[in-house]
Write an enzyme that holds these catalytic residues in place. Structure first.
Site, PDB file in Angstrom:
ATOM      1  N   HIS A  91     -88.072   3.181  33.133  1.00  0.00           N
ATOM      2  CA  HIS A  91     -88.717   3.775  34.318  1.00  0.00           C
ATOM      3  C   HIS A  91     -89.582   2.766  35.061  1.00  0.00           C
ATOM      4  O   HIS A  91     -90.358   3.156  35.935  1.00  0.00           O
ATOM      5  CB  HIS A  91     -89.535   5.019  33.966  1.00  0.00           C
ATOM      6  CG  HIS A  91     -88.714   6.109  33.335  1.00  0.00           C
ATOM      7  ND1 HIS A  91     -87.577   6.602  33.920  1.00  0.00           N
ATOM      8  CD2 HIS A  91     -88.866   6.763  32.152  1.00  0.00           C
ATOM      9  CE1 HIS A  91     -87.057   7.538  33.123  1.00  0.00           C
ATOM     10  NE2 HIS A  91     -87.817   7.652  32.062  1.00  0.00           N
TER      11      HIS A  91
ATOM     12  N   ASP B 143     -84.867  -0.729  34.375  1.00  0.00           N
ATOM     13  CA  ASP B 143     -83.711   0.062  34.807  1.00  0.00           C
ATOM     14  C   ASP B 143     -82.621  -0.815  35.421  1.00  0.00           C
ATOM     15  O   ASP B 143     -81.426  -0.548  35.262  1.00  0.00           O
ATOM     16  CB  ASP B 143     -84.153   1.136  35.798  1.00  0.00           C
ATOM     17  CG  ASP B 143     -84.967   2.231  35.122  1.00  0.00           C
ATOM     18  OD1 ASP B 143     -85.088   2.193  33.885  1.00  0.00           O
ATOM     19  OD2 ASP B 143     -85.492   3.112  35.828  1.00  0.00           O
TER      20      ASP B 143
ATOM     21  N   ASP C   6     -83.125  -1.810  41.429  1.00  0.00           N
ATOM     22  CA  ASP C   6     -83.867  -0.580  41.143  1.00  0.00           C
ATOM     23  C   ASP C   6     -85.236  -0.697  41.790  1.00  0.00           C
ATOM     24  O   ASP C   6     -85.822  -1.795  41.838  1.00  0.00           O
ATOM     25  CB  ASP C   6     -84.016  -0.341  39.642  1.00  0.00           C
ATOM     26  CG  ASP C   6     -84.564   1.058  39.362  1.00  0.00           C
ATOM     27  OD1 ASP C   6     -83.768   2.020  39.406  1.00  0.00           O
ATOM     28  OD2 ASP C   6     -85.772   1.195  39.121  1.00  0.00           O
TER      29      ASP C   6
ATOM     30  N   GLU D 114     -89.166   1.452  42.391  1.00  0.00           N
ATOM     31  CA  GLU D 114     -90.079   2.548  42.095  1.00  0.00           C
ATOM     32  C   GLU D 114     -90.843   2.849  43.379  1.00  0.00           C
ATOM     33  O   GLU D 114     -91.126   1.937  44.175  1.00  0.00           O
ATOM     34  CB  GLU D 114     -91.038   2.184  40.963  1.00  0.00           C
ATOM     35  CG  GLU D 114     -90.365   1.781  39.658  1.00  0.00           C
ATOM     36  CD  GLU D 114     -89.457   2.838  39.080  1.00  0.00           C
ATOM     37  OE1 GLU D 114     -89.690   4.039  39.362  1.00  0.00           O
ATOM     38  OE2 GLU D 114     -88.501   2.489  38.347  1.00  0.00           O
TER      39      GLU D 114
END
Length: 476
Positions: free
Chosen positions: A148, A153, A9, A11
């Site tokens: 998040h 995640d 994951d 960001e």
């Protein structure tokens, strides 16, 4: 079946893998369903973080000031992902972001991929939502404190993986994974080298058969390699597709700076070469326009007539509804508005009735408001005619030709920051005058350029992109 999976994951500063940057990466590695290790890092993107990203992730600029830039952690990321299947929720997003980050520093990144969104849809067919929150609540996964954030995640994805192995037997899971990955079936006369040269970038691809001068199929994609391979990994659900794939002897491609450039080029190439396996985008010599007219002078009831025109003028298009590619498309549109608005099939010419006094068949079923019932009270019928006319006008407005919103020709600029390529599309009255690679080239041709004949496909493409504000527009 693969036994090594990396649950990933990331960001980012936004949703565009070309313009935005990665700010956090998390990787959870699993072998034979056993956790191997967990790793994550913050990344300094070298650009501001939008406020909505700060609120969504909790990551701000201060947290990243002393963190490594992507180039400093790239080798470690590559090492951790090498030999593992890249697993993510909506895997294209995470994979494309990382791939673009590697490209910026001159490194190539390729990996086998598995999407947990698609896996959830395949295994849990009774459910409509498959975002990570929905999956977490439905399967009662353990809540994470850093939702998040990348590691939180990634941990949820591993929990999902663990959960499906409790609820389904291994054959069912392997079947769901295989359906997503597909089995590549390369025709014997097509060499592997044809695939090795395919780029993971936007453009148009060409399939050739025995005749290497005339393509048998032309397509476009934002990822040429991925789309071409899909022709050979999807199940052959039709004899026509199976026959096309088996005829392919050569694959070629042209890279484009963006999606609009690729779509316009694909449209031109299909009309020029007329590939036998392209049904869409062929040039329509005759277009159909709908005109609103009176059914009769006495009642004031309105109906429609259609006109067939070759290369309709701007005035023709502005004064009518449409255009449509053929009579079948006209009738399909009329049938759809009859159903939605309870209009009269007989009034619109879709149903032949031997006696004028006889109402349409839909009226007997309660699916027509009744303007065709000649035995109805005259005042009541007048009100229904007025209502029918209003509904018909409203329905036709959906197919009204859109007036050119500019007072002069425009240039649509499409620039690819990653490759440094650019194309300028000169457009007037929804007609493409020409495509150029620079302003000097365009200016030289501008005085001599003549507008092309109206092209329905390009009209819809250009209108859609301008409405979405996905392109840079320069008014001349």
């Amino acid at each position: 079946m693969d036994q090594r999976f990396a649950f990933v994951d990331i960001e980012t500063t936004g949703s565009n893998p070309v313009k935005n940057r990665v700010i956090e990466v998390a990787i959870v590695r699993v072998e034979s369903n056993q956790l191997v290790d967990r790793w994550s890092t913050l990344v300094n993107p070298g650009m501001p973080i939008p406020s909505f990203i700060r609120k969504f992730t909790g990551i701000n600029e201060e947290m990243l000031l002393d963190k490594p830039i992507f180039e400093e952690v790239a080798d470690e990321i590559l090492e951790r992902l090498e030999g593992y299947v890249f697993v993510a929720h909506n895997v294209s997003f995470d994979y494309n972001f990382l791939r673009n980050e590697f490209k910026r520093i001159g490194k190539e990144f390729k990996s086998r991929r598995l999407c947990t969104v698609k896996l959830s849809r395949k295994l849990y067919t009774d459910f409509r939502k498959h975002n990570l929150d929905a999956v977490m609540n439905r399967l009662e996964l353990e809540p994470v404190t850093d939702r998040h954030r990348a590691m939180g995640d990634a941990d949820l994805l591993y929990q999902f993986w663990d959960k499906i192995h409790d609820e389904f037997d291994i054959e069912r899971i392997n079947e769901a994974i295989s359906a997503q990955k597909g089995n590549v079936r390369i025709p014997s006369k097509l060499q592997q080298e044809q695939f090795d040269k395919l780029p993971e970038s936007t453009g148009v691809y060409f399939f050739y058969g025995d005749d290497e001068e005339r393509p048998i199929y032309i397509g476009k994609s934002r990822n040429i390699r991925e789309r071409v391979l899909s022709h050979f990994t999807e199940s052959y659900n039709s004899f026509r597709k199976s026959r096309m794939v088996n005829q392919i002897r050569k694959i070629d491609f042209v890279k484009k700076p963006g999606e609009l450039s690729a779509l316009l080029y694909e449209s031109d190439m299909v009309k020029q070469h007329l590939p036998i396996y392209n049904k869409r985008l062929r040039k329509n010599k005759v277009l159909y326009l709908l005109d609103l007219t009176q059914k009769d002078l006495m009642s004031g009831l309105l109906t429609v007539n259609y006109r067939k025109l070759v290369n309709p003028s701007y005035d023709d298009l502005e004064s009518s509804y449409g255009p449509f590619r053929g009579k079948a498309e006209v009738e399909g549109f009329l049938e759809s508005i009859v159903k939605e608005y309870k209009l009269c099939r007989k009034t619109l010419g879709l149903e032949n009735v031997y006696k004028d006094e006889q109402p349409c068949f839909n009226y007997e079923l309660g699916k027509c408001i009744g303007v065709c019932d000649m035995e109805m009270d005259e005042k009541k019928r007048e009100k229904l005619i007025e209502k029918h006319n209003l509904l018909l006008r409203a329905a036709l407005e959906r197919e009204k030709y859109e007036k050119w919103p500019f007072g002069s020709p425009i240039v649509i600029k499409e620039f690819n920051q990653e490759t440094g390529t650019m194309e300028l599309h000169l457009v007037n009255n929804w007609c493409l005058i020409g495509t150029f690679q620079g302003m000097d080239e365009m200016n030289e041709a501008l005085n001599e350029a003549k507008s092309e004949n109206f092209d329905l496909d390009k009209y819809k493409l250009l209108r859609g992109f301008i409405k979405r504000n996905d392109v840079e527009i320069i008014e001349l």
